[in-house]
Scaffold this motif. Sequence first.
Motif, mmCIF file in Angstrom:
data_model
loop_
_atom_site.group_PDB
_atom_site.id
_atom_site.type_symbol
_atom_site.label_atom_id
_atom_site.label_comp_id
_atom_site.label_asym_id
_atom_site.label_seq_id
_atom_site.Cartn_x
_atom_site.Cartn_y
_atom_site.Cartn_z
ATOM 1 N N VAL A 56 0.877 -1.173 0.000
ATOM 2 C CA VAL A 56 0.000 0.000 0.000
ATOM 3 C C VAL A 56 0.913 1.220 0.000
ATOM 4 O O VAL A 56 1.789 1.330 0.856
ATOM 5 C CB VAL A 56 -0.906 0.013 1.248
ATOM 6 N N PRO A 57 0.754 2.127 -0.950
ATOM 7 C CA PRO A 57 1.658 3.290 -0.972
ATOM 8 C C PRO A 57 1.516 4.132 0.297
ATOM 9 O O PRO A 57 0.407 4.352 0.770
ATOM 10 C CB PRO A 57 1.209 4.089 -2.202
ATOM 11 N N ILE A 58 2.639 4.555 0.832
ATOM 12 C CA ILE A 58 2.643 5.462 1.989
ATOM 13 C C ILE A 58 3.121 6.814 1.467
ATOM 14 O O ILE A 58 4.260 6.953 1.042
ATOM 15 C CB ILE A 58 3.565 4.933 3.103
ATOM 16 N N HIS A 59 2.214 7.785 1.498
ATOM 17 C CA HIS A 59 2.508 9.070 0.858
ATOM 18 C C HIS A 59 3.180 10.053 1.803
ATOM 19 O O HIS A 59 3.939 10.898 1.378
ATOM 20 C CB HIS A 59 1.216 9.676 0.307
ATOM 21 N N GLY A 60 2.853 9.996 3.090
ATOM 22 C CA GLY A 60 3.403 10.966 4.036
ATOM 23 C C GLY A 60 4.623 10.414 4.740
ATOM 24 O O GLY A 60 5.438 9.706 4.165
ATOM 25 N N HIS A 61 4.729 10.712 6.023
ATOM 26 C CA HIS A 61 5.868 10.242 6.816
ATOM 27 C C HIS A 61 5.522 9.031 7.670
ATOM 28 O O HIS A 61 6.345 8.589 8.457
ATOM 29 C CB HIS A 61 6.366 11.358 7.728
ATOM 30 N N ALA A 62 4.289 8.536 7.566
ATOM 31 C CA ALA A 62 3.900 7.384 8.378
ATOM 32 C C ALA A 62 4.775 6.197 8.010
ATOM 33 O O ALA A 62 5.190 6.042 6.862
ATOM 34 C CB ALA A 62 2.428 7.053 8.166
ATOM 35 N N GLU A 63 5.047 5.368 9.016
ATOM 36 C CA GLU A 63 5.886 4.208 8.776
ATOM 37 C C GLU A 63 5.070 3.143 8.043
ATOM 38 O O GLU A 63 5.569 2.445 7.162
ATOM 39 C CB GLU A 63 6.334 3.669 10.130
ATOM 40 N N SER A 64 3.824 3.017 8.405
ATOM 41 C CA SER A 64 2.980 1.951 7.863
ATOM 42 C C SER A 64 1.534 2.221 8.256
ATOM 43 O O SER A 64 1.235 3.141 9.007
ATOM 44 C CB SER A 64 3.406 0.614 8.450
#
Lengths: 265, 265
Positions: free
Chosen positions: A237-245
């Motif tokens: 699942v693409p992570i667009h921000g700074h979230a790790e997952s």
Amino acid sequence: MSVLTNPRAERVKAVRALGRRSARQRAGRFVVDGPQGVREVLRFAPGTVVEVYVEGSAQGRHGDLIDAARSANLPVHQCDTAVMSALVDTQHPQGIVAVCRPVDVPVADALAAADGFVVVLAHVRDPGNAGTVIRSADAAGARAVILSDASVDLYNPKVVRSTAGSLWHLPIALGGDVPGLIAACRARGRRVLAADGAGTTLLPAADLSGPHAWLMGNEAWGLDEEIRGLADDVVRVPIHGHAESLNLALAATVCMYASADRATS
Amino acid sequence: MSVLTNPRAERVKAVRALGRRSARQRAGRFVVDGPQGVREVLRFAPGTVVEVYVEGSAQGRHGDLIDAARSANLPVHQCDTAVMSALVDTQHPQGIVAVCRPVDVPVADALAAADGFVVVLAHVRDPGNAGTVIRSADAAGARAVILSDASVDLYNPKVVRSTAGSLWHLPIALGGDVPGLIAACRARGRRVLAADGAGTTLLPAADLSGPHAWLMGNEAWGLDEEIRGLADDVVRVPIHGHAESLNLALAATVCMYASADRATS
């Protein structure tokens, strides 16, 4: 109707004991706590209900459920507040409880549908995650859910509650090692897509056109490299921000809704 | 470095008190409990950290965080297990805690970006839901999150924990009545999409092409009809099976990933 008033009665202790996995397995019974679950089991699988307990003061509130249980010729036991609190280990009992038989199906039955997608949970341990994924799978139109060996017990009270009734809405199979489940999916013509942060295929680019199976890993450690190697593709699942997952339930839901969208578009 | 050993010391009590909203508001401080949050605040907003407490036995495990705090000239207090347990109301303290200043921004700042999407949480009360939506918003690339008035406190320890560090990754604004927030979004050129089971537009058919704001309602009662009437569109996540609904965090995540997908496809 006589009212049960002894919280130490054997039958009350026997229901309470179903909070433990060993007792559930020995008895072949589990407990559904609260009106949402009781409503869904009475609607979708009344033949699996053994008996219903209702607290006197909650009878008016749950009149429709009591009627449904009686129409299905099920024993309905009235009890007082002390007995209701003794039946289940819940902070705020909602006044109605059903004792039920398991509803899981063999893996082959869960894989009977030829189209759409199924979900395989590999070693999922957290009850809330497992239940929530079952609820999402139902909402997204999954054909079935399969919990591998070493997963949380499907009939754990927290799992049952987290499914919000979806436990009875779609076929759910239990057990089997993950490589075997992957092989079984593939033998039925399903591509196996492992959902994992280590994937190189981004979800929007994944091939979701044919029958497929989503393989979701443990909430803490994901899927082993060896297991990922057995899948037809590893999808992230693409992570667009700074979230790790995303957590497991969220990632699974996003993947399943991508499948649902692709199927209908 | 001296070691704090008195769990009844005033400074320890003052940190513990930050578990209550009133004390947080009075002090203008909140507590970040555990290495994930402490790592993210030190990385993304070190200027908001007031002090760090670390349990003696956890020093080795958290050496990188202690170094980061010292590099930022922050006071690092060593304490024993009794003091750590007194600092926070957590079942399993993870040995490191930071006392921090708030990071929320004015609504106007949260709406400064001209593109993409933002999320407005209307009267969301459950800490886990609010935190999880913030984490998802981060992952899906939201420009900002806004919590309306009568929402759970952003600095509630459970909210902070549920954000998994995303609290410091994107602008978050607090307060304002929902009609005012809708008007503010629209004044900045954003279409307002209310996500609600009562919607007639299905998510795959929603217009997500321009700048927009997702408006998510309370976990139990959704969005009032009046509020829905103020939105530019009311959008429903399709429910394919027999599930009644998705929970708030799941529905919000599916909506936000639809926005993210549409933006990149």
